[in-house]
Design an enzyme around this catalytic site. Structure first.
Site, PDB file in Angstrom:
ATOM      1  CB  SER A 135      91.812  -3.422  23.907  1.00  7.97           C
ATOM      2  OG  SER A 135      91.624  -3.490  22.512  1.00  7.97           O
ATOM      3  CE  LYS A 161      91.456  -0.183  21.797  1.00 11.59           C
ATOM      4  NZ  LYS A 161      92.789   0.446  21.828  1.00 11.59           N
ATOM      5  CE  LYS A 163      91.835  -3.176  18.904  1.00  8.75           C
ATOM      6  NZ  LYS A 163      92.715  -2.077  18.461  1.00  8.75           N
ATOM      7  CG  ASP A 188      91.356   1.090  18.206  1.00 13.35           C
ATOM      8  OD1 ASP A 188      91.456   1.754  17.158  1.00 13.35           O
ATOM      9  OD2 ASP A 188      92.338   0.588  18.793  1.00 13.35           O
ATOM     10  CD  GLU A 213      92.753   3.539  20.127  1.00 14.77           C
ATOM     11  OE1 GLU A 213      91.991   3.099  21.011  1.00 14.77           O
ATOM     12  OE2 GLU A 213      93.917   3.148  19.977  1.00 14.77           O
ATOM     13  CG  ASP A 238      96.921   3.551  18.207  1.00 12.47           C
ATOM     14  OD1 ASP A 238      98.156   3.664  18.160  1.00 12.47           O
ATOM     15  OD2 ASP A 238      96.372   2.442  18.445  1.00 12.47           O
ATOM     16  CE  LYS A 262      98.525   1.187  20.837  1.00 10.77           C
ATOM     17  NZ  LYS A 262      98.020   0.569  19.600  1.00 10.77           N
ATOM     18  N   GLY A 290      98.037  -0.363  24.299  1.00  7.23           N
ATOM     19  CA  GLY A 290      98.670  -1.676  24.443  1.00  7.23           C
ATOM     20  C   GLY A 290      98.927  -2.306  23.090  1.00  7.23           C
TER      21      GLY A 290
HETATM   22  O1  OSB Z   1      95.085  -0.350  18.165  1.00  2.46           O
HETATM   23  O2  OSB Z   1      95.316  -0.341  20.247  1.00  2.46           O
HETATM   24  C1  OSB Z   1      95.424  -0.926  19.185  1.00  2.46           C
HETATM   25  C2  OSB Z   1      96.530  -4.561  19.726  1.00  2.46           C
HETATM   26  C3  OSB Z   1      97.383  -4.727  18.651  1.00  2.46           C
HETATM   27  C4  OSB Z   1      97.547  -3.697  17.764  1.00  2.46           C
HETATM   28  C5  OSB Z   1      96.873  -2.494  17.941  1.00  2.46           C
HETATM   29  C6  OSB Z   1      96.042  -2.298  19.034  1.00  2.46           C
HETATM   30  C7  OSB Z   1      95.845  -3.361  19.919  1.00  2.46           C
HETATM   31  C8  OSB Z   1      94.938  -3.320  21.059  1.00  2.46           C
HETATM   32  C9  OSB Z   1      95.229  -4.283  22.177  1.00  2.46           C
HETATM   33  O3  OSB Z   1      93.955  -2.628  21.112  1.00  2.46           O
HETATM   34  C10 OSB Z   1      95.526  -3.634  23.467  1.00  2.46           C
HETATM   35  C11 OSB Z   1      96.076  -4.639  24.452  1.00  2.46           C
HETATM   36  O4  OSB Z   1      97.314  -4.817  24.506  1.00  2.46           O
HETATM   37  O5  OSB Z   1      95.279  -5.232  25.172  1.00  2.46           O
HETATM   38 MG    MG Z   2      94.401   1.585  18.618  1.00  2.00          MG
END
Ligand code: OSB
Ligand code: MG
Length: 380
Positions: A135, A161, A163, A188, A213, A238, A262, A290
């Site tokens: 991510s 992925k 953001k 995401d 996402e 999510d 999660k 994650g």
């Molecule tokens: O939305 O998946 C998410 C990190 C913090 C809060 C929300 C998210 C995330 C990530 C990081 O996408 C995933 C990772 O741990 O590498």
């Molecule tokens: Mg997410």
């Protein structure tokens, strides 16, 4: 097993680089860890809440209060045949899934040690290695993002992925697709859009994304069902999903075609297992999300990712992507084919580096069943 003591502690762990999402940027993680002692064994869990209430309503500070005042008193001195009994006991506490998950998962670690099994096996996991994606936080330019993606692809990661948020979306997707037309790519939004943005989100259909996402509100399954009907790209939920009932609502309403599970968000391994089984029965693929976890949370994510139904690469990646030094040994590593080999030692399968955990601890409190018994005796 009888729960003899519970220690909650807060550690500080600096990320190698800031991580930016639509809801903010984080550089220094403040993580609450839970250590349970039962039957002569120690088990570990991690609260995956953020520093502030911006991903969901929990924070590392709310988790401290909920664990200290409500979760720990309910379990201390109690006997359990199996950790699957814990959710029913904790169900009197509404919400606070991440706090409950840390306790329940620590007990799963102990149960696995007592059975002499790796946690993955005790949970019913079958995969000897799990598929990994990464991510990537929001970058200031598309060029910067492409450099980051190429580094991760070179390391073997199977899926990227990115953001996104309004103003930082189409331009980035289009630049990435121009340079890397065939990679497994997804986005995401962490709830950064509104249903009125549907015509804009419809344009995402041009970029062959595996999924989008959580585009809409963190607590609105219904509006995701409205949006999914307008898109060809699958939606993955999510933030919206905290339990099996919400998973059923989401699938029956056709609010998504893929599910991110999660452990913290759904309250621990027991509920995560139920959700994965249900999704599998409906033909909906799932993957492990994650939360920028330390090695302890990461180890639990790896165990969960071995379950049947986890057919897509998760956001579970190598320790060194996050930390200069993790708090477990060995650290989590990724193979050149973008997988993590599931550890075979009993419990979470990694050794917790107590010396390092101590050094990073800023506060801790221990609750012992015997102390509590003597306090109660003195009061009566
Ligand atoms: O939305 O998946 C998410 C990190 C913090 C809060 C929300 C998210 C995330 C990530 C990081 O996408 C995933 C990772 O741990 O590498
Ligand atoms: Mg997410």
């Amino acid at each position: 097993m009888r729960i003899d003591s519970v220690t909650i502690r807060e550690i500080r762990l600096r990320l190698k680089a800031p991580f930016e999402t639509s809801f903010g940027s984080i550089s220094d993680r403040k993580i609450v860890l839970v250590e349970v002692h039962a039957g002569g064994a120690a088990g570990w869990g991690e609260v995956t809440a953020g520093e502030g209430p911006f991903y969901n309503s929990e924070t590392k500070d709310t988790s401290w209060i909920v664990l200290r005042d409500y979760v720990v008193p309910l379990v201390l001195g109690k006997n359990f045949e199996s950790p699957v009994e814990i959710p029913a006991l904790l169900s009197v506490i509404r919400g606070h899934e991440m706090s409950k998950a840390a306790l329940e998962n620590a007990v799963w670690d102990i149960a696995a040690q007592q059975h002499g099994l790796p946690l993955a096996k005790l949970l019913g996991g079958l995969q000897p290695e799990i598929a990994c994606g990464v991510s990537l936080g929001i970058r200031s330019t598309a060029d910067e993002l492409i450099v980051a993606i190429e580094t991760e692809l070179a390391a073997g990661y199977q899926r990227i992925k990115i953001k996104i948020k309004p103003g930082k979306d189409l331009e980035f997707m289009s630049a990435v697709r121009k340079k890397l037309p065939t990679i497994q790519l997804m986005v995401d939004a962490n709830s950064a859009y509104k249903l009125e943005d549907a015509p804009h989100l419809k344009k995402f259909d041009d970029y062959s994304l595996m999924m989008i996402e959580q585009p809409l509100e963190w607590d609105d399954i219904y509006e995701h069902s409205k949006l999914q009907a307008m898109l060809t790209t699958p939606i993955c939920l999510d933030e919206c999903i905290h339990n099996l009932q919400q998973t059923r609502a989401a699938l029956e309403l056709k609010a998504c075609r893929i599910m991110n599970i999660k452990l913290g968000r759904v309250g621990g391994h027991t509920e995560a297992h139920r959700i994965a089984e249900y999704c599998q029965s409906k033909g909906v693929p799932v993957w492990c999300g994650g939360m920028l976890e330390s090695g302890i949370g990461r180890a639990h994510n790896i165990a969960m990712s071995t379950l049947p139904g986890f057919t897509l690469p998760g956001d579970v990646s190598a320790s060194h992507r996050y930390w200069n030094e993790d708090i477990i040994e060995p650290e989590v590593e990724v193979t050149p084919r973008g997988t993590i080999r599931v550890p075979t030692a009993p419990g979470i399968g990694y050794r917790v580096r107590r010396d390092r955990v101590e050094a990073l601890t800023v506060r801790s409190e221990t609750f012992s069943a015997n102390d509590r018994a003597s306090v109660l005796a003195a009061q009566s």
